[in-house]
Design a protein around this motif. Structure first.
Motif, PDB file in Angstrom:
ATOM      1  N   GLY A  62      -7.586   6.368   7.693  1.00  0.00           N
ATOM      2  CA  GLY A  62      -6.578   5.459   7.150  1.00  0.00           C
ATOM      3  C   GLY A  62      -5.753   4.903   8.300  1.00  0.00           C
ATOM      4  N   TYR A  63      -5.091   3.770   8.063  1.00  0.00           N
ATOM      5  CA  TYR A  63      -4.197   3.239   9.101  1.00  0.00           C
ATOM      6  C   TYR A  63      -2.831   2.968   8.502  1.00  0.00           C
ATOM      7  CZ  TYR A  63      -2.310   0.810  13.089  1.00  0.00           C
ATOM      8  OH  TYR A  63      -1.525   0.474  14.176  1.00  0.00           O
ATOM      9  N   HIS A  64      -1.801   3.569   9.107  1.00  0.00           N
ATOM     10  CA  HIS A  64      -0.448   3.366   8.598  1.00  0.00           C
ATOM     11  C   HIS A  64       0.528   3.013   9.708  1.00  0.00           C
ATOM     12  CE1 HIS A  64      -1.817   4.622   4.686  1.00  0.00           C
ATOM     13  NE2 HIS A  64      -2.265   5.766   5.168  1.00  0.00           N
ATOM     14  N   GLY A  65       0.012   2.560  10.840  1.00  0.00           N
ATOM     15  CA  GLY A  65       0.885   2.119  11.912  1.00  0.00           C
ATOM     16  C   GLY A  65       0.762   2.953  13.156  1.00  0.00           C
ATOM     17  N   SER A  66       1.602   2.648  14.136  1.00  0.00           N
ATOM     18  CA  SER A  66       1.414   3.194  15.472  1.00  0.00           C
ATOM     19  C   SER A  66       2.617   3.973  15.995  1.00  0.00           C
ATOM     20  CB  SER A  66       1.067   2.054  16.433  1.00  0.00           C
ATOM     21  OG  SER A  66       0.385   2.530  17.550  1.00  0.00           O
ATOM     22  N   ALA A  78       1.598   3.360  -1.960  1.00  0.00           N
ATOM     23  CA  ALA A  78       0.500   2.428  -1.695  1.00  0.00           C
ATOM     24  C   ALA A  78       0.879   1.609  -0.469  1.00  0.00           C
ATOM     25  CB  ALA A  78       0.270   1.516  -2.894  1.00  0.00           C
ATOM     26  N   ASP A  79       0.124   1.783   0.600  1.00  0.00           N
ATOM     27  CA  ASP A  79       0.386   1.005   1.810  1.00  0.00           C
ATOM     28  C   ASP A  79      -0.330  -0.339   1.669  1.00  0.00           C
ATOM     29  OD1 ASP A  79       0.574  -0.183   4.275  1.00  0.00           O
ATOM     30  OD2 ASP A  79       0.275   1.667   5.411  1.00  0.00           O
ATOM     31  N   GLU A  80       0.463  -1.345   1.271  1.00  0.00           N
ATOM     32  CA  GLU A  80      -0.098  -2.673   1.005  1.00  0.00           C
ATOM     33  C   GLU A  80       0.255  -3.652   2.127  1.00  0.00           C
ATOM     34  OE1 GLU A  80      -1.268  -4.216  -2.277  1.00  0.00           O
ATOM     35  OE2 GLU A  80      -0.603  -2.750  -3.792  1.00  0.00           O
ATOM     36  N   VAL A  81       0.391  -3.117   3.335  1.00  0.00           N
ATOM     37  CA  VAL A  81       0.743  -3.978   4.464  1.00  0.00           C
ATOM     38  C   VAL A  81      -0.310  -5.085   4.631  1.00  0.00           C
ATOM     39  CG1 VAL A  81       0.995  -4.024   6.984  1.00  0.00           C
ATOM     40  CG2 VAL A  81       2.202  -2.305   5.648  1.00  0.00           C
ATOM     41  N   ILE A  82      -1.579  -4.743   4.425  1.00  0.00           N
ATOM     42  CA  ILE A  82      -2.621  -5.775   4.447  1.00  0.00           C
ATOM     43  C   ILE A  82      -2.867  -6.338   3.052  1.00  0.00           C
ATOM     44  CG2 ILE A  82      -5.131  -6.120   4.701  1.00  0.00           C
ATOM     45  CD1 ILE A  82      -5.011  -4.323   7.172  1.00  0.00           C
ATOM     46  N   THR A  83      -2.972  -5.463   2.058  1.00  0.00           N
ATOM     47  CA  THR A  83      -3.448  -5.919   0.742  1.00  0.00           C
ATOM     48  C   THR A  83      -2.384  -6.668  -0.054  1.00  0.00           C
ATOM     49  OG1 THR A  83      -2.929  -3.737  -0.167  1.00  0.00           O
ATOM     50  CG2 THR A  83      -5.206  -4.105   0.552  1.00  0.00           C
ATOM     51  N   CYS A  96      11.182  -3.711  10.304  1.00  0.00           N
ATOM     52  CA  CYS A  96      10.700  -4.867  11.075  1.00  0.00           C
ATOM     53  C   CYS A  96       9.186  -4.891  11.162  1.00  0.00           C
ATOM     54  CB  CYS A  96      11.276  -4.848  12.476  1.00  0.00           C
ATOM     55  SG  CYS A  96      13.047  -4.653  12.469  1.00  0.00           S
ATOM     56  N   SER A  97       8.538  -3.859  10.652  1.00  0.00           N
ATOM     57  CA  SER A  97       7.084  -3.763  10.773  1.00  0.00           C
ATOM     58  C   SER A  97       6.571  -2.777   9.733  1.00  0.00           C
ATOM     59  CB  SER A  97       6.710  -3.261  12.165  1.00  0.00           C
ATOM     60  OG  SER A  97       7.137  -1.918  12.311  1.00  0.00           O
ATOM     61  N   GLY A  98       5.258  -2.738   9.618  1.00  0.00           N
ATOM     62  CA  GLY A  98       4.649  -1.777   8.710  1.00  0.00           C
ATOM     63  C   GLY A  98       4.816  -0.344   9.190  1.00  0.00           C
ATOM     64  N   SER A  99       4.718  -0.155  10.503  1.00  0.00           N
ATOM     65  CA  SER A  99       4.888   1.203  11.056  1.00  0.00           C
ATOM     66  C   SER A  99       6.269   1.743  10.722  1.00  0.00           C
ATOM     67  CB  SER A  99       4.748   1.172  12.581  1.00  0.00           C
ATOM     68  OG  SER A  99       3.516   0.643  12.976  1.00  0.00           O
ATOM     69  N   GLU A 100       7.268   0.930  10.971  1.00  0.00           N
ATOM     70  CA  GLU A 100       8.645   1.366  10.687  1.00  0.00           C
ATOM     71  C   GLU A 100       8.833   1.648   9.200  1.00  0.00           C
ATOM     72  OE1 GLU A 100      11.038  -1.163  14.144  1.00  0.00           O
ATOM     73  OE2 GLU A 100      11.409  -1.539  12.036  1.00  0.00           O
ATOM     74  N   ALA A 101       8.252   0.805   8.377  1.00  0.00           N
ATOM     75  CA  ALA A 101       8.399   1.006   6.929  1.00  0.00           C
ATOM     76  C   ALA A 101       7.780   2.337   6.513  1.00  0.00           C
ATOM     77  CB  ALA A 101       7.762  -0.155   6.166  1.00  0.00           C
ATOM     78  N   ASN A 102       6.650   2.690   7.108  1.00  0.00           N
ATOM     79  CA  ASN A 102       6.047   3.978   6.755  1.00  0.00           C
ATOM     80  C   ASN A 102       6.848   5.153   7.306  1.00  0.00           C
ATOM     81  OD1 ASN A 102       3.922   3.318   5.022  1.00  0.00           O
ATOM     82  ND2 ASN A 102       2.640   2.664   6.744  1.00  0.00           N
ATOM     83  N   ASP A 103       7.505   4.975   8.452  1.00  0.00           N
ATOM     84  CA  ASP A 103       8.437   6.003   8.920  1.00  0.00           C
ATOM     85  C   ASP A 103       9.565   6.177   7.902  1.00  0.00           C
ATOM     86  OD1 ASP A 103       6.863   6.040  11.206  1.00  0.00           O
ATOM     87  OD2 ASP A 103       8.567   6.136  12.575  1.00  0.00           O
ATOM     88  N   ILE A 132       5.188  -2.779   2.755  1.00  0.00           N
ATOM     89  CA  ILE A 132       4.866  -4.194   2.984  1.00  0.00           C
ATOM     90  C   ILE A 132       5.187  -4.589   4.425  1.00  0.00           C
ATOM     91  CG2 ILE A 132       5.106  -4.989   0.601  1.00  0.00           C
ATOM     92  CD1 ILE A 132       7.993  -5.841   1.283  1.00  0.00           C
ATOM     93  N   ALA A 133       4.509  -5.603   4.902  1.00  0.00           N
ATOM     94  CA  ALA A 133       4.783  -6.252   6.203  1.00  0.00           C
ATOM     95  C   ALA A 133       3.820  -7.448   6.279  1.00  0.00           C
ATOM     96  CB  ALA A 133       4.597  -5.288   7.372  1.00  0.00           C
ATOM     97  N   LYS A 134       3.232  -7.675   7.424  1.00  0.00           N
ATOM     98  CA  LYS A 134       2.199  -8.705   7.614  1.00  0.00           C
ATOM     99  C   LYS A 134       2.372  -9.956   6.729  1.00  0.00           C
ATOM    100  CE  LYS A 134      -1.077  -5.740   9.932  1.00  0.00           C
ATOM    101  NZ  LYS A 134      -1.569  -4.406   9.712  1.00  0.00           N
ATOM    102  N   ALA A 136      -1.866   6.005   0.763  1.00  0.00           N
ATOM    103  CA  ALA A 136      -3.178   5.421   1.038  1.00  0.00           C
ATOM    104  C   ALA A 136      -3.105   3.907   0.944  1.00  0.00           C
ATOM    105  CB  ALA A 136      -4.216   5.951   0.044  1.00  0.00           C
ATOM    106  N   GLU A 137      -4.032   3.261   1.635  1.00  0.00           N
ATOM    107  CA  GLU A 137      -4.227   1.823   1.475  1.00  0.00           C
ATOM    108  C   GLU A 137      -5.163   1.610   0.277  1.00  0.00           C
ATOM    109  OE1 GLU A 137      -5.533   0.387   5.687  1.00  0.00           O
ATOM    110  OE2 GLU A 137      -5.708   2.546   5.595  1.00  0.00           O
ATOM    111  N   PRO A 138      -4.834   0.688  -0.621  1.00  0.00           N
ATOM    112  CA  PRO A 138      -5.746   0.410  -1.751  1.00  0.00           C
ATOM    113  C   PRO A 138      -7.162   0.079  -1.265  1.00  0.00           C
ATOM    114  CG  PRO A 138      -3.633  -0.602  -2.175  1.00  0.00           C
ATOM    115  CD  PRO A 138      -3.563  -0.054  -0.770  1.00  0.00           C
TER     116      PRO A 138
END
Ligand SMILES: *Cc1c(COP(=O)(O)O)cnc(C)c1O
Length: 464
Positions: free
Chosen positions: A154-158, A260-265, A120-127, A288-290, A227-229
């Motif tokens: 880096g930022y991968h969620g909360s 590749a954390d492409e939640v933003i990119t 449901c979110s980028g944080s969950e996807a990275n978990d 992915i998310a956002k 990592a985020e690109p």
């Protein structure tokens, strides 16, 4: 009709202050000041409860890629709610929006990234990713391969997993992060940390920290690198061109998984469906998310390559969310992807508006307060500095000047964010040249006001 129409701003602010806990906010201070209450939006513009119109330079939180006010998405949601508002995908069942969205993402994603696990979110996807890469190696008979390497700033969620994978010191200082099995290397932030090195040499050196860390930990103990690109929340840090090819070489050499954390990119932010294409990298998993739903519904996920997905499929993966692949969110995401594709929005970013933004934003570098002004696609940042030549930091605590600048920006009806003393934007991808001109004019005025403020207060001093 709605509360926003009947209550004055002060009443809304009082309710907000009394009951609403804001994320990443010193709520005590905000309660005294009062939140700015956004009531409507259209295209790239927001309207607040006093009727002021703002340019949304941040596309919400990096997510409203197609802009606000696309009623097609509202209709897709309503249609889906009437037909099948909810069903799960746990009980050997599936539904049309989830399976169609998974197939569409497989088509859009590069290489053999053909499988999607929804969150449901980028944080969950990275978990999910953290558990999936460890389970992958366990199924490969290498359960000791459990360490995930990530990056400072880096930022991968909360969530516990996302916040641990991320390298935000402020987050690690609270709530017992990072969890075990995650280690961080330095970021490729040439402007702040590159010293006398050229960006190219610095990019190589920072990438080679990955190799050094793998050797230190023992290559057989490392599961993945994430990592985020382009770092987003860290301040729109665009790595030197030498960085990603060297990371790819190292990942290939040691056979570790690349996330590749492409939640933003993702979804056009850098002028490609995925920034991995632009950088020529070959991740095993893309987060992915956002922009997946342009923020109209909460949805995220992991796009997974054949090898990992086929391996995970050998056993039950004891993981999932009640709302994984939620039908309404998936239907909205599909409609969002249709609009991005059929309206050629990403192509227009790549060939037209991103080059225009690069030139316009880049022109801010001539301002006495600006040390660099850079962009990639529709994400851009500039460094505030008391001394351009030496890329000096301010004597004031990091973030003090950035916050002052952000306040002027909000006052000028431009949503521009600060990360420490870096100002950042990531507007909706549908922003026009005329809108960009207006955004830049407001940003320049903001910089002038900030400069005058710092002069007045004697704050144009460099840190020792
Ligand atoms: C926002 C973000 C996340 C977290 O996504 P949420 O939907 O807020 O949980 C993860 N990774 C990156 C790169 C992000 O920018």
């Amino acid at each position: 009709m709605s509360l926003t129409n009947i209550a004055p701003t002060s009443e809304l602010q009082a309710l907000d202050a009394a009951h609403h806990m804001h994320p990443f906010t010193a709520n005590g201070a905000l309660a005294k000041k009062g939140a700015r209450i956004i009531v409507r939006a259209d295209g790239v513009r927001l309207t607040d409860s006093d009727g002021q119109e703002l340019i949304d330079g941040m596309a919400g939180l990096w997510c409203v890629n197609i802009g606000y006010g696309r009623t097609e998405l509202a209709e897709a949601a309503a249609r889906q709610m009437r037909e099948l508002p909810y069903y799960n995908t746990f009980f050997q069942t599936s539904h049309v929006p989830a399976l169609k969205l998974a197939a569409k993402l497989a088509e859009l994603a590069p290489g053999d990234l053909n499988h999607v696990f929804f969150a449901c979110s980028g944080s969950e996807a990275n978990d999910t990713n953290l558990r999936m890469v460890r389970q992958y190696w366990a199924l490969k008979g290498q359960p000791q391969r459990h360490i995930v390497i990530s990056r400072k700033n880096g930022y991968h969620g909360s969530t516990m997993g996302g916040g641990s994978l991320g390298g935000m010191s402020g987050m690690h200082a609270q709530g017992g992060l990072p969890i075990p099995g995650i280690v961080h290397i330095d970021q490729p932030h040439w402007y702040l940390e590159g010293g006398d090195m050229t960006p190219e040499a610095f990019g190589l050196a920072r990438a080679q920290q990955l190799e050094a860390k793998i050797l230190e930990l023992g290559p057989d103990n490392v599961a993945a690198f994430i990592a985020e690109p382009v770092q987003g929340a860290g301040g729109v840090i665009i790595p030197p061109e030498s960085y990603w090819p060297e990371i790819q070489r190292i990942v290939d050499k040691y056979g570790i998984l690349l996330i590749a954390d492409e939640v933003i990119t993702g979804f056009g932010r850098t002028g490609y469906w995925f920034a991995s294409e632009g950088y020529g990298i070959r991740p095993h998993i893309i987060t992915i998310a956002k922009g997946l739903s342009s923020g109209y519904q909460p949805i995220g996920g992991s796009i997974v390559c054949d090898e990992v997905a086929h391996t995970i499929a050998q056993d039950e993966f004891n993981h999932g969310y009640t709302y994984s692949g939620h039908p309404v969110a998936a239907a909205v995401a599909l409609e969002n992807l249709r609009i991005l594709e059929e309206e050629g929005i990403i192509t227009r970013v790549r060939h037209e508006t991103a080059p225009y933004l690069a030139q316009a934003w880049g022109s801010l570098a001539d301002h006495p307060l600006v040390g660099e002004a850079v962009s990639r696609g529709m994400m851009a940042s500039l460094a505030l500095t008391p001394d351009k030549a030496s890329r000096a930091r301010f004597a004031a605590d990091p973030g003090t000047v950035g916050y002052i600048c952000r306040e002027y920006s909000f006052g000028n009806n431009l949503v521009m964010r600060h990360v420490y003393d870096r100002m950042i934007i990531a507007p909706p991808l549908v922003i026009t040249r005329a809108d960009i001109d207006e955004l830049i004019a407001r940003a320049r005025k903001t910089l002038d006001q900030t400069y005058a403020h710092l002069q007045r207060e004697g704050m144009l001093k460099a840190a020792a």
